[in-house]
Design a protein around this motif. Structure first.
Motif, PDB file in Angstrom:
ATOM      1  N   GLU A  16       0.820  -1.203   0.000  1.00  0.00           N
ATOM      2  CA  GLU A  16       0.000   0.000   0.000  1.00  0.00           C
ATOM      3  C   GLU A  16       0.857   1.258   0.000  1.00  0.00           C
ATOM      4  OE1 GLU A  16      -3.348   0.162  -0.411  1.00  0.00           O
ATOM      5  OE2 GLU A  16      -3.038  -1.977  -0.824  1.00  0.00           O
ATOM      6  N   SER A  17       1.977   1.204   0.706  1.00  0.00           N
ATOM      7  CA  SER A  17       2.884   2.359   0.741  1.00  0.00           C
ATOM      8  C   SER A  17       3.444   2.651  -0.643  1.00  0.00           C
ATOM      9  CB  SER A  17       4.027   2.087   1.726  1.00  0.00           C
ATOM     10  OG  SER A  17       4.954   3.154   1.718  1.00  0.00           O
ATOM     11  N   ILE A  18       3.843   1.601  -1.373  1.00  0.00           N
ATOM     12  CA  ILE A  18       4.387   1.777  -2.720  1.00  0.00           C
ATOM     13  C   ILE A  18       3.289   2.238  -3.678  1.00  0.00           C
ATOM     14  CG2 ILE A  18       5.452   0.599  -4.682  1.00  0.00           C
ATOM     15  CD1 ILE A  18       6.840  -1.237  -2.634  1.00  0.00           C
ATOM     16  N   LYS A  19       2.080   1.664  -3.549  1.00  0.00           N
ATOM     17  CA  LYS A  19       0.954   2.092  -4.382  1.00  0.00           C
ATOM     18  C   LYS A  19       0.672   3.577  -4.225  1.00  0.00           C
ATOM     19  CE  LYS A  19      -1.884  -2.125  -4.691  1.00  0.00           C
ATOM     20  NZ  LYS A  19      -3.196  -2.701  -4.299  1.00  0.00           N
ATOM     21  N   GLN A  20       0.677   4.045  -2.986  1.00  0.00           N
ATOM     22  CA  GLN A  20       0.400   5.467  -2.721  1.00  0.00           C
ATOM     23  C   GLN A  20       1.436   6.357  -3.388  1.00  0.00           C
ATOM     24  OE1 GLN A  20       0.000   6.079   1.515  1.00  0.00           O
ATOM     25  NE2 GLN A  20      -1.755   4.681   1.690  1.00  0.00           N
ATOM     26  N   GLN A  26       4.679  10.473  -6.940  1.00  0.00           N
ATOM     27  CA  GLN A  26       6.035  10.543  -6.390  1.00  0.00           C
ATOM     28  C   GLN A  26       6.934   9.487  -7.037  1.00  0.00           C
ATOM     29  OE1 GLN A  26       6.266  11.305  -1.988  1.00  0.00           O
ATOM     30  NE2 GLN A  26       4.031  11.128  -2.114  1.00  0.00           N
ATOM     31  N   LEU A  27       6.347   8.365  -7.401  1.00  0.00           N
ATOM     32  CA  LEU A  27       7.021   7.373  -8.219  1.00  0.00           C
ATOM     33  C   LEU A  27       6.366   7.407  -9.589  1.00  0.00           C
ATOM     34  CD1 LEU A  27       7.526   4.222  -5.922  1.00  0.00           C
ATOM     35  CD2 LEU A  27       9.312   5.643  -6.953  1.00  0.00           C
ATOM     36  N   LYS A  28       7.144   7.669 -10.620  1.00  0.00           N
ATOM     37  CA  LYS A  28       6.593   7.838 -11.961  1.00  0.00           C
ATOM     38  C   LYS A  28       6.903   6.621 -12.832  1.00  0.00           C
ATOM     39  CE  LYS A  28       7.175  12.837 -11.636  1.00  0.00           C
ATOM     40  NZ  LYS A  28       5.752  13.027 -11.315  1.00  0.00           N
ATOM     41  N   PRO A  29       6.117   6.426 -13.920  1.00  0.00           N
ATOM     42  CA  PRO A  29       6.382   5.313 -14.825  1.00  0.00           C
ATOM     43  C   PRO A  29       7.833   5.289 -15.273  1.00  0.00           C
ATOM     44  CG  PRO A  29       4.298   6.332 -15.372  1.00  0.00           C
ATOM     45  CD  PRO A  29       4.936   7.208 -14.332  1.00  0.00           C
ATOM     46  N   LEU A  57       2.710  -6.711  -6.338  1.00  0.00           N
ATOM     47  CA  LEU A  57       2.552  -5.498  -7.148  1.00  0.00           C
ATOM     48  C   LEU A  57       2.886  -5.753  -8.608  1.00  0.00           C
ATOM     49  CD1 LEU A  57       3.975  -2.830  -4.681  1.00  0.00           C
ATOM     50  CD2 LEU A  57       1.600  -3.101  -5.394  1.00  0.00           C
ATOM     51  N   VAL A  58       3.789  -6.682  -8.880  1.00  0.00           N
ATOM     52  CA  VAL A  58       4.080  -7.076 -10.262  1.00  0.00           C
ATOM     53  C   VAL A  58       2.862  -7.789 -10.845  1.00  0.00           C
ATOM     54  CG1 VAL A  58       5.458  -8.617 -11.714  1.00  0.00           C
ATOM     55  CG2 VAL A  58       6.584  -7.182  -9.997  1.00  0.00           C
ATOM     56  N   ASN A  59       2.266  -8.679 -10.049  1.00  0.00           N
ATOM     57  CA  ASN A  59       1.079  -9.403 -10.515  1.00  0.00           C
ATOM     58  C   ASN A  59      -0.102  -8.474 -10.753  1.00  0.00           C
ATOM     59  OD1 ASN A  59       2.423 -11.856 -10.405  1.00  0.00           O
ATOM     60  ND2 ASN A  59       1.721 -12.348  -8.337  1.00  0.00           N
ATOM     61  N   GLU A  60      -0.175  -7.389  -9.971  1.00  0.00           N
ATOM     62  CA  GLU A  60      -1.248  -6.407 -10.136  1.00  0.00           C
ATOM     63  C   GLU A  60      -0.919  -5.387 -11.206  1.00  0.00           C
ATOM     64  OE1 GLU A  60      -2.907  -4.659  -6.530  1.00  0.00           O
ATOM     65  OE2 GLU A  60      -2.016  -6.290  -5.367  1.00  0.00           O
ATOM     66  N   GLY A  70      16.577  -4.630 -12.252  1.00  0.00           N
ATOM     67  CA  GLY A  70      15.789  -4.226 -11.098  1.00  0.00           C
ATOM     68  C   GLY A  70      14.298  -4.208 -11.363  1.00  0.00           C
ATOM     69  N   THR A  71      13.586  -3.504 -10.471  1.00  0.00           N
ATOM     70  CA  THR A  71      12.123  -3.411 -10.532  1.00  0.00           C
ATOM     71  C   THR A  71      11.729  -1.975 -10.835  1.00  0.00           C
ATOM     72  OG1 THR A  71      11.968  -5.168  -8.874  1.00  0.00           O
ATOM     73  CG2 THR A  71       9.986  -3.865  -9.269  1.00  0.00           C
ATOM     74  N   PHE A  72      10.749  -1.793 -11.747  1.00  0.00           N
ATOM     75  CA  PHE A  72      10.389  -0.469 -12.222  1.00  0.00           C
ATOM     76  C   PHE A  72       8.884  -0.251 -12.153  1.00  0.00           C
ATOM     77  CE2 PHE A  72      14.266  -1.889 -14.150  1.00  0.00           C
ATOM     78  CZ  PHE A  72      15.119  -0.779 -14.103  1.00  0.00           C
ATOM     79  N   VAL A  73       8.505   1.030 -12.144  1.00  0.00           N
ATOM     80  CA  VAL A  73       7.089   1.393 -12.117  1.00  0.00           C
ATOM     81  C   VAL A  73       6.516   1.254 -13.522  1.00  0.00           C
ATOM     82  CG1 VAL A  73       5.401   3.218 -11.635  1.00  0.00           C
ATOM     83  CG2 VAL A  73       7.456   2.996 -10.208  1.00  0.00           C
ATOM     84  N   MET A  74       5.386   0.567 -13.628  1.00  0.00           N
ATOM     85  CA  MET A  74       4.754   0.338 -14.924  1.00  0.00           C
ATOM     86  C   MET A  74       3.837   1.504 -15.298  1.00  0.00           C
ATOM     87  SD  MET A  74       2.442  -2.938 -16.140  1.00  0.00           S
ATOM     88  CE  MET A  74       3.865  -4.008 -16.334  1.00  0.00           C
ATOM     89  N   GLU A  75       3.756   1.766 -16.588  1.00  0.00           N
ATOM     90  CA  GLU A  75       2.770   2.735 -17.089  1.00  0.00           C
ATOM     91  C   GLU A  75       1.378   2.240 -16.718  1.00  0.00           C
ATOM     92  OE1 GLU A  75       2.891   5.565 -18.678  1.00  0.00           O
ATOM     93  OE2 GLU A  75       4.897   5.761 -19.545  1.00  0.00           O
ATOM     94  N   GLN A  76       0.560   3.091 -16.096  1.00  0.00           N
ATOM     95  CA  GLN A  76      -0.778   2.688 -15.725  1.00  0.00           C
ATOM     96  C   GLN A  76      -1.728   2.827 -16.913  1.00  0.00           C
ATOM     97  OE1 GLN A  76      -1.443   1.241 -12.540  1.00  0.00           O
ATOM     98  NE2 GLN A  76       0.767   1.226 -12.932  1.00  0.00           N
TER      99      GLN A  76
END
Length: 241
Positions: A16-20, A26-29, A57-60, A70-76
């Motif tokens: 939830e913290s990362i989602k927020q 604050q975290l961009k694609p 979060l990867v599965n979602e 590494g792990t990156f923020v996906m385009e929503q």
């Protein structure tokens, strides 16, 4: 923040913290996340707990992983409600985004039997054929092919269709677009779609075919749109009768 005394599992709190952070911007694609070790040290939790949160979060589809990097923020994805008929421009404006179009082709063609039947006009009647790439913040979102009777919508030009076609029809010609029918199916991008939408070969896409009508039930347009499946999802509310 992680509350170790909370009944909520720690991995879920981290999720939830990362989602927020993502939803607040604050975290961009494309941004890289801290490593599992860094999260573990920051919050004083096990790497296994961190890994569970990241996997969820990867599965979602909030995050994606690149081996060795590494792990990156996906385009929503953009969510489009299927219960209302809006233009692409109106849809993007409602999201606070700048919509634009790149005109690929604009011409008048004679309607073949199938198109004439769909538009309810005589065979060989003049029809505008419009092919546009629809962009949001200059990113290609959809390839749109539109067919409109030239006798019904007069005065249409290439300059007009570079912007909002619906605005011209309703505000300049004073025709009211009231609804339509849409059919959606999944497909794999063809060579043209790969090139124009700037997506990898064999990318999944969603094909939407729409027939729109005016208030007097006249068919106004036939549209076939190819949407990037990595950027779009459709939503509809269902009721049990």
């Amino acid at each position: 923040m992680i509350d170790k005394n909370s009944p909520i599992p720690i991995y879920h709190q981290l999720e939830e913290s990362i989602k927020q952070l993502i939803e607040s911007g604050q975290l961009k694609p494309g941004d890289a996340l801290p490593s599992e070790r860094e999260y573990s040290e920051q919050f004083g939790i096990s790497r296994m707990t961190v890994r569970q949160a990241i996997i969820n979060l990867v599965n979602e589809r909030f995050l994606y992983r690149v081996r060795g990097k590494g792990t990156f923020v996906m385009e929503q994805k953009f969510e489009q409600n299927l219960q209302g008929l809006t233009s692409f421009t109106e849809d993007m404006k409602a999201r606070g985004m700048e919509a634009s179009s790149k005109l690929i082709n604009f011409e008048i063609i004679p309607a073949d039997a199938k198109l004439a039947s769909a538009l309810n006009i005589q065979e060989h009647g003049p029809v505008y054929k419009i092919k546009r790439i629809r962009l949001a913040e200059n990113i290609p979102m959809a390839l749109e092919r539109t067919y409109i009777s030239a006798n019904l919508v007069q005065g249409l030009t290439s300059e007009i269709v570079k912007n909002s076609l619906y605005y011209y029809v309703e505000e300049t010609l004073h025709m009211k677009i009231v609804g339509g029918t849409q059919v959606i199916e999944a497909s794999i991008a063809n060579k043209e779609e790969v090139k124009l939408l700037e997506i990898p070969e064999l990318s999944p896409v969603m094909i939407m075919e729409r027939s729109s009508k005016l208030e007097d039930n006249t068919v106004f347009e036939i549209v076939k749109s190819t949407y990037r499946a990595d950027r779009y999802k459709f939503m509809i509310d269902l009721k049990r009768f």
